[in-house]
Design a protein around this motif. Sequence first.
Motif, mmCIF file in Angstrom:
data_model
loop_
_atom_site.group_PDB
_atom_site.id
_atom_site.type_symbol
_atom_site.label_atom_id
_atom_site.label_comp_id
_atom_site.label_asym_id
_atom_site.label_seq_id
_atom_site.Cartn_x
_atom_site.Cartn_y
_atom_site.Cartn_z
ATOM 1 N N HIS A 126 152.781 90.229 8.444
ATOM 2 C CA HIS A 126 154.156 90.193 7.946
ATOM 3 C C HIS A 126 154.693 88.766 7.810
ATOM 4 C CE1 HIS A 126 158.367 91.115 7.334
ATOM 5 N NE2 HIS A 126 158.686 90.441 8.414
ATOM 6 N N ARG A 127 154.452 87.926 8.812
ATOM 7 C CA ARG A 127 155.000 86.561 8.780
ATOM 8 C C ARG A 127 154.042 85.587 9.439
ATOM 9 N NH1 ARG A 127 160.941 84.316 8.747
ATOM 10 N NH2 ARG A 127 160.285 84.539 6.567
ATOM 11 N N PHE A 128 153.897 84.400 8.839
ATOM 12 C CA PHE A 128 153.036 83.333 9.347
ATOM 13 C C PHE A 128 153.923 82.110 9.582
ATOM 14 C CE2 PHE A 128 150.046 79.915 9.462
ATOM 15 C CZ PHE A 128 148.788 80.434 9.751
ATOM 16 N N VAL A 129 154.100 81.746 10.850
ATOM 17 C CA VAL A 129 154.910 80.577 11.211
ATOM 18 C C VAL A 129 153.961 79.422 11.519
ATOM 19 C CG1 VAL A 129 156.671 79.631 12.739
ATOM 20 C CG2 VAL A 129 156.667 82.087 12.198
ATOM 21 N N HIS A 130 154.019 78.393 10.690
ATOM 22 C CA HIS A 130 153.135 77.239 10.842
ATOM 23 C C HIS A 130 153.919 76.096 11.497
ATOM 24 C CE1 HIS A 130 149.944 74.404 10.013
ATOM 25 N NE2 HIS A 130 150.794 73.625 9.362
ATOM 26 N N HIS A 172 151.853 80.770 0.317
ATOM 27 C CA HIS A 172 153.094 81.448 -0.086
ATOM 28 C C HIS A 172 153.228 81.441 -1.608
ATOM 29 C CE1 HIS A 172 157.273 82.560 -0.521
ATOM 30 N NE2 HIS A 172 157.484 81.434 -1.187
ATOM 31 N N ARG A 173 153.020 80.279 -2.212
ATOM 32 C CA ARG A 173 153.253 80.160 -3.655
ATOM 33 C C ARG A 173 152.182 80.873 -4.472
ATOM 34 N NH1 ARG A 173 154.484 74.006 -2.175
ATOM 35 N NH2 ARG A 173 156.665 74.263 -1.541
ATOM 36 N N THR A 174 150.950 80.836 -3.975
ATOM 37 C CA THR A 174 149.845 81.442 -4.715
ATOM 38 C C THR A 174 149.743 82.945 -4.485
ATOM 39 O OG1 THR A 174 148.586 79.375 -4.569
ATOM 40 C CG2 THR A 174 147.353 81.365 -5.128
ATOM 41 N N HIS A 175 149.840 83.335 -3.221
ATOM 42 C CA HIS A 175 149.581 84.732 -2.865
ATOM 43 C C HIS A 175 150.846 85.508 -2.510
ATOM 44 C CE1 HIS A 175 145.287 83.901 -2.832
ATOM 45 N NE2 HIS A 175 145.471 82.892 -1.993
ATOM 46 N N GLY A 176 151.999 84.820 -2.434
ATOM 47 C CA GLY A 176 153.221 85.511 -2.041
ATOM 48 C C GLY A 176 153.296 85.811 -0.559
ATOM 49 N N MET A 177 152.475 85.154 0.256
ATOM 50 C CA MET A 177 152.514 85.375 1.699
ATOM 51 C C MET A 177 153.847 84.904 2.280
ATOM 52 S SD MET A 177 148.768 84.422 3.276
ATOM 53 C CE MET A 177 149.501 84.293 4.912
ATOM 54 N N ASP A 178 154.277 85.593 3.316
ATOM 55 C CA ASP A 178 155.509 85.231 4.020
ATOM 56 C C ASP A 178 155.183 84.118 5.019
ATOM 57 O OD1 ASP A 178 157.783 85.011 5.582
ATOM 58 O OD2 ASP A 178 158.189 87.163 5.543
ATOM 59 N N VAL A 179 155.265 82.884 4.542
ATOM 60 C CA VAL A 179 154.939 81.704 5.342
ATOM 61 C C VAL A 179 156.194 80.865 5.523
ATOM 62 C CG1 VAL A 179 153.633 79.538 5.378
ATOM 63 C CG2 VAL A 179 152.543 81.633 4.544
#
Length: 335
Positions: A126-130, A172-179
């Motif tokens: 769901h979410r990736f916090v870097h 996020h920009r390429t795959h739409g991941m919630d980063v």
Amino acid sequence: MRILVTGGAGFIGSEYVRMLLGAPGSTRPGDPPIEPAAVTVLDKLTYSGNLANLAPVQDDPRLRFVPGDICDAALVDEVVAGHDVIVHFAAESHVDRSIAGAAPFVTTNVLGTQTLLDAALRHGTHRFVHVSTDEVYGSIAEGSWTEDWPLSPNSPYSSAKAGSDLLALAYHRTHGMDVVVTRCSNNYGPYQYPEKVIPLFVTNLLDGGTVPLYGDGGNVRDWLHVHDHCVGIALVQEKGRAGEVYHIGGGTELTNKELTARLLDACGVGWDRVVAVADRKGHDRRYSVDITKISQELGYAPSIDLESGLAGTVRWYRDNRAWWQPLKASSTPAS
């Protein structure tokens, strides 16, 4: 909510885990109310990872510890499955060590992050916090960096972190991941491995030794208590906008010489215990992050002032020799 914390046995990661699980003394009034159903810590336990950092929560049934490397794709794929959120602390982080040898920094910080991102993408996390650093910006003579400032890292460490930041945002920009990405100023507090300046100085002084002061001591840093940092990360985890960068700072800038003076005073010793040493290669002169964005959007404000924070930190090291003395006895100099 099931949360995976990489590097969760390190200094900042373990503070986050202790806060998530409500360890005594690890939460404060007003902290974000995150109540995870489960917390998994993935940590390689390199020299700066320490299971003792998790001792206050080791009996919590929600905690699971997995020893392992974030570059191990098979292990990472297995561990990531079933988690709702990844909070990614795991990194090589000591500038001096990166100057002595850059390869581990590129491997862990860049390739390790890519391995985690790939697993998160496969499993629909769901979410990736870097979690990153202000050092990716280089040095700033005056004013403060905003989140859209160009990256200009100057050390192998900060360059590797900048690369990992860009990878995370690209997913996020390429795959739409919630980063979401956080960049913090210099942390201090309990459980910090005694190679970093504040625990190094404090433990040396408590042992009757001397402390090294780089160059003219005029390098400026903003100091952030580790608990305030983790509160900021929790706010970003809960409410940050996908694809955004958020700065987390402490709001107190000191030259290294001013910091040294405060630590000498806190330990009750004088300037005769300070040894001038040659400046670090490529030593950034000043760091300063603007925290307007996280303050206005998410309600962040540092709550621990430097005076009380340093006093508490010195007191913790004075009272916890059993934690740091074995680490110093077994440590290998960075160069």
